[in-house]
Design an enzyme around this catalytic site. Structure first.
Site, mmCIF file in Angstrom:
data_model
loop_
_atom_site.group_PDB
_atom_site.id
_atom_site.type_symbol
_atom_site.label_atom_id
_atom_site.label_comp_id
_atom_site.label_asym_id
_atom_site.label_seq_id
_atom_site.Cartn_x
_atom_site.Cartn_y
_atom_site.Cartn_z
ATOM 1 N N ASN A 571 0.835 -1.201 0.000
ATOM 2 C CA ASN A 571 0.000 0.000 0.000
ATOM 3 C C ASN A 571 0.864 1.244 0.000
ATOM 4 O O ASN A 571 2.058 1.193 -0.299
ATOM 5 C CB ASN A 571 -0.930 -0.016 1.217
ATOM 6 N N CYS A 573 2.060 2.906 2.413
ATOM 7 C CA CYS A 573 3.103 2.961 3.440
ATOM 8 C C CYS A 573 3.815 1.628 3.633
ATOM 9 O O CYS A 573 4.504 1.438 4.638
ATOM 10 C CB CYS A 573 2.517 3.445 4.760
ATOM 11 N N GLU A 575 2.992 -1.404 4.512
ATOM 12 C CA GLU A 575 2.753 -2.369 5.586
ATOM 13 C C GLU A 575 1.645 -3.365 5.262
ATOM 14 O O GLU A 575 1.483 -4.350 5.985
ATOM 15 C CB GLU A 575 2.434 -1.645 6.912
#
Length: 939
Positions: A571, A573, A575
């Site tokens: 995604n 970020c 994670e």
């Protein structure tokens, strides 16, 4: 200026003491007659205070002060000792005369004058039998919002400030009062009068961190007056129990709250509110809520903090059977800061459009309709605060044949430009810009152009200055880099099978494709050295901060859901690792445990952690059913797999409580222990929910159904690679839990992911996510303004050792918040309070590897490096791959990092942000800023 002056003086004074005498052979007579050892460093401190008082503490001034004080101290010490004999005793007045003389000789007239006046004033004070009465406040008037004026009531002001300072160690009313009065003027507006008090306390935060609570209490008073007036309590101070039902009614009438909230037992709900928890806020946290989270109508805030938390809790409990009981339980968890939901949940829970999910992952198809549908989906998902990750690997590359027109493709880059501009055009409810990350596999023919997307040179039509980018790297490529072997690039329209393969299946298919290219059966291809491409990948990461490094095979091999699809990207970020397809847009619902609230000096509080995780998992699972879905593919995916991402924040604060330096084996072991406990309780809680509510629909065939937990899936990765050097130890009873999961099932396909948490950690007043402390003193900027951030644990320790003063504050500014070059700070504190750039990145990777073994998704892992070069970056990212990490996030370097070295005093908050820019980035680069409100890192 810096107290490394002490180190500098140790060298320079050797030159001054050629007679063979040393300063510690001399003594000083104080005014009370006592005799103490002569300490030349106190001269440096006195000079520094004099210069700070006159010149301020900006970056430029601090540097001048540092250099000037060192020189003047040498002159003064030399003058004192030049004709002295061993055993000489100085009087303090002799020393001060030399200080005054040196200032005048060096033509520092303003500082000398200030020093003379200071000495005279102190002399007068010593002659007074008692302290003079405070001088009367100037006669001022305040302009009320209704146009009336009233005289300033100094007694009432002092009482307000005294209440804000009550029960806070280290804070005093008088400094806040004097700073407030300094900023008042006749006819000041009521709002500006309230702001002056808040800002006055805020200027003192760098001296004493507890002034952050004073500022928060003053801001809360302003908010209460605003909210009470809006909902019909002008001039009154209703209790929360009186206020809450009226607040619900006002929110519904304004169209901002779901009318269903009025059907709760509001009396029972209101009685459960805990007003005392308002005092948990620090200024940054409350100001962030005030600016971005609290409900408002015509820019008037009418939502108070405890009502905010209860609104979110009610929104998450709205489909529970005993929804009041669960709302109260959810509220207790949020308002205590033990756990915090992600920003979209806080924004939208309990509202008419409860889009509560944090992350959305899509796979863009290779046709015009599909590409622009994906871009439209991005806009719809972004509208309600979703962060986006798109896999663009299927889109054909530059020069590929277009059958419909018999032409040649321009490749993936022009479409990425459109996606970039769409993310900016569709901001997230006016609260922050849209944010998206594009992923591309390393074998794509456009990978070299993809590397250049964030550059500030070249054709701007082929640049995406606002979009994040990331590599999706197969293990085979890393093996080719290690072997110094060749690597081939292809256009996906000719090799569509590579997109859906991973592990040994991908390696076999890739080698077969290479053979086809060698036989002339592939039209678009290119051969280059794998290590050359790797070096360029690291170079662009170093220069522009992108593309990030993520690893395809561990994300897929360890995925519990490999039986029903493929993970094509992470995604925004890095994670989240969930399956995507044309039929399913992956959705993840995030929240984070505040680890700092679950440790004591004796260790991890397992009982409290178990309670927190159990309630948090229920809240996250409820998000899936309550959620407002903007596109059907997201709803279909979320209801079929029901993934959630429970993470953590406050890891660095927990280490401070345990007195564990980040760069230690003990800290790595604690990362392992704490993540194991979170993993155990999260899996157990999802299993309990499955027993209560049923398994998630695609459970059969998953790793869970086969009794393979995240710790067990490490072996799958080891088998695929041939070996894996990762610690496999455990502490808890996984055997029993494994059997429960296999037989009862799981409510959620995925349960863990560690997000960056930059904004929600601000709300809770703790360090973000798994990050080491960035600086011990710096200025943070976000959409709510600029904030002095100071490490309260460090201040507490320095106070206990008698080291905290204005000079040390100046030192921290001069050395960018690091202790390592401040001589008078003991080594044990320097080690414990090492900042991110003082910690070898290998320690971050080792801690992350110990967490990753317990996590079914991934973690947002920022890496910090001082003076990066190709060798260091190569070693760092190869270690991340070898340790089985699934993803990495930003690379942060000191080379383009700066901290504003001035205080808030006199600036009205107009300070620069701390820039965490890629090394050697050009000024126009849209660098990552800590707590950047334009990206999902603010979650």
């Amino acid at each position: 200026m810096s107290l490394s002056i002490q180190h500098d003086h140790a060298a320079s004074s050797r030159q001054a003491l050629q007679t063979g005498l040393t300063a510690n052979e001399y003594r000083l007579i104080r005014r009370d007659g006592s005799v103490t050892p002569f300490d030349q460093n106190k001269i440096a401190i006195a000079l520094t205070k004099a210069f700070l008082a006159v010149e301020g503490s900006s970056a430029a001034a601090s540097r001048r002060i540092h250099e000037t004080v060192a020189e003047l101290t040498d002159q003064i010490v030399s003058a004192l000792l030049r004709r002295a004999e061993p055993g000489r005793v100085f009087h303090i007045e002799d020393v001060q005369d030399q200080v005054e003389l040196a200032l005048m000789r060096a033509e520092h007239q303003k500082v000398a004058r200030a020093y003379v006046l200071y000495r005279e004033e102190r002399a007068r004070e010593r002659q007074r039998a008692q302290t003079d009465a405070p001088s009367p406040a100037p006669a001022l008037t305040i302009l009320e919002n209704d146009g009336r004026t009233k005289p300033l009531d100094i007694r009432a002001l002092r009482q307000t400030l005294a209440t804000a300072c009550a029960d806070l160690p280290g804070v005093e009313t008088e400094p806040v009062l004097q700073e407030t009065l300094r900023n008042l003027y006749d006819g000041i507006g009521a709002d500006d009068f309230a702001l002056a008090q808040i800002m006055a306390a805020r200027t003192l935060i760098e001296q004493e961190p507890n002034y952050a609570f004073v500022s928060a209490r003053l801001l809360l008073g302003k908010l209460k007056r605003e909210a009470h007036a809006f909902i019909g309590f002008p001039g009154e101070t209703p209790s929360y129990a009186e206020y809450f039902p009226t607040y619900i009614k006002a929110g519904i009438e304004a169209g901002l709250l779901d009318p269903e909230l009025a059907r709760f037992d509001l009396e029972r709900i209101a009685q459960a509110l805990k007003p005392e928890r308002d005092d948990l806020f620090q200024f940054l946290g409350l100001q962030t809520l005030y600016d971005r989270y609290f409900l408002h109508h015509d820019d008037v805030r009418f939502e108070l903090p405890q009502a905010f938390f209860m609104r979110v809790a009610m929104g998450l409990a709205i489909r529970e059977v005993d929804r009041e009981a669960h709302a109260i339980a959810f509220y207790d968890l949020l308002s205590s800061f033990d756990f915090m939901c992600s920003t979209p949940t806080l924004f939208n829970a309990g509202t008419p459009r409860p889009q509560l999910s944090s992350c959305f992952l899509t796979s863009v198809p290779d046709d015009l309709d599909g590409i622009f549908k994906s871009i439209k989906d991005n806009a719809l998902l972004s509208k309600y605060a979703g962060g986006l990750g798109n896999s663009w690997t299927r889109v054909r590359g530059l020069g590929a044949h277009i059958q419909g027109t018999n032409g040649k493709s321009q490749g993936v880059v022009p479409f990425l430009k459109v996606a970039n501009d769409t993310a900016i055009a569709v901001n997230q409810g006016g609260k922050r810009k849209g944010a998206v990350c594009a992923y591309l596999e390393t074998w794509h023919i456009d990978i070299e152009e993809f590397l250049d997307l964030r550059k500030n040179t070249g054709d701007d039509r082929r640049r995406t200055h606002d979009m994040n980018t990331a590599h999706w790297i197969p293990d085979l490529f890393m093996e080719r880099v290690a072997q110094d072997a060749d690597w081939m690039l292809f256009s996906p329209d000719e090799v569509p099978q590579l997109h859906d393969l991973y592990g040994t299946a991908f390696a076999d298919a890739y080698r077969a494709t290479e053979e086809k290219a060698a036989r002339g059966e592939i039209r678009i291809w290119k051969t280059l050295k794998a290590v050359d491409l790797w070096r360029r990948m690291l170079t662009m990461l170093f220069e522009t901060g992108h593309p990030w490094i993520t690893f395809k095979d561990p994300c897929n091999i360890r995925s519990p859901q490999g039986h029903v699809g493929v993970v094509h990207s992470s995604n925004l970020c890095t994670e989240i690792t969930l399956n995507t397809s044309d039929e399913e847009v992956a959705v993840c619902n995030l929240g984070s445990v505040n680890l700092a609230r679950h440790v004591t000096p004796q260790g991890l509080d397992h009982e409290r952690l178990a309670r927190t995780v159990r309630t948090a998992m229920r809240m996250l699972d409820n998000v899936i059913d309550v959620n407002f879905y903007t596109i059907p593919e997201a709803r279909r995916s979320n209801l079929r797999h029901r993934p959630v991402g429970l993470g953590l924040m406050g890891f660095q604060d927990a280490l401070y409580t345990l007195r564990l330096p980040f760069q230690s084996e003990a800290a790595v072991a604690f990362a392992d222990e704490s993540m194991e406990a979170i993993s155990f309780h999260a899996i157990a809680s999802s299993c309990d929910l499955a027993a209560e509510r049923g398994r998630y629909p695609s459970f059969d065939g998953s790793l869970w159904s086969r009794g393979i937990l995240p710790i067990d899936s490490l072996e799958l990765l080891a088998q695929a690679r041939g070996s894996l050097d990762v610690d496999r130890s455990s502490r808890l009873d996984w055997t029993a839990l494994r059997e429960r999961v296999r037989t009862i099932g799981m409510r959620n396909s995925n349960v863990m992911a560690i997000a960056p948490t930059a904004t929600i950690s601000n709300i809770c007043g703790v360090s973000q996510s798994i990050e080491p402390n960035f600086r011990n003193l710096y200025v943070k900027a976000n959409m709510s303004g600029d904030f002095t951030i100071i490490n309260p644990s460090l201040v507490r320790d320095l106070k206990e050792r008698g080291l905290w003063d204005e000079v040390l504050i100046s030192d921290l500014k001069y050395f960018d918040g690091a202790l390592s070059r401040i001589d008078r700070v003991p080594d044990d504190l320097k080690f414990l309070y090492s900042t991110a750039f003082e910690i070898e990145p290998a320690w971050l990777i080792e801690s992350a590897a110990r967490r990753q073994k317990w996590i079914d998704q991934a973690q947002s892992l920022n890496l910090y490096i001082v003076s990066p070069n190709g060798r260091k970056l190569d070693a760092m990212y190869r270690l991340a791959w070898l340790r089985g990490l699934k993803t990495t996030y930003y690379l942060r370097s000191t080379s383009a990092t700066h901290v504003e070295k001035s205080t808030l005093r006199g600036t009205d908050g107009a300070l620069n942000a701390v820039q965490l820019a890629p090394a050697q980035a050009q000024p126009q680069v849209n660098a990552c800023v800590i707590d950047d409100p334009t990206c999902e890192a603010c979650q």
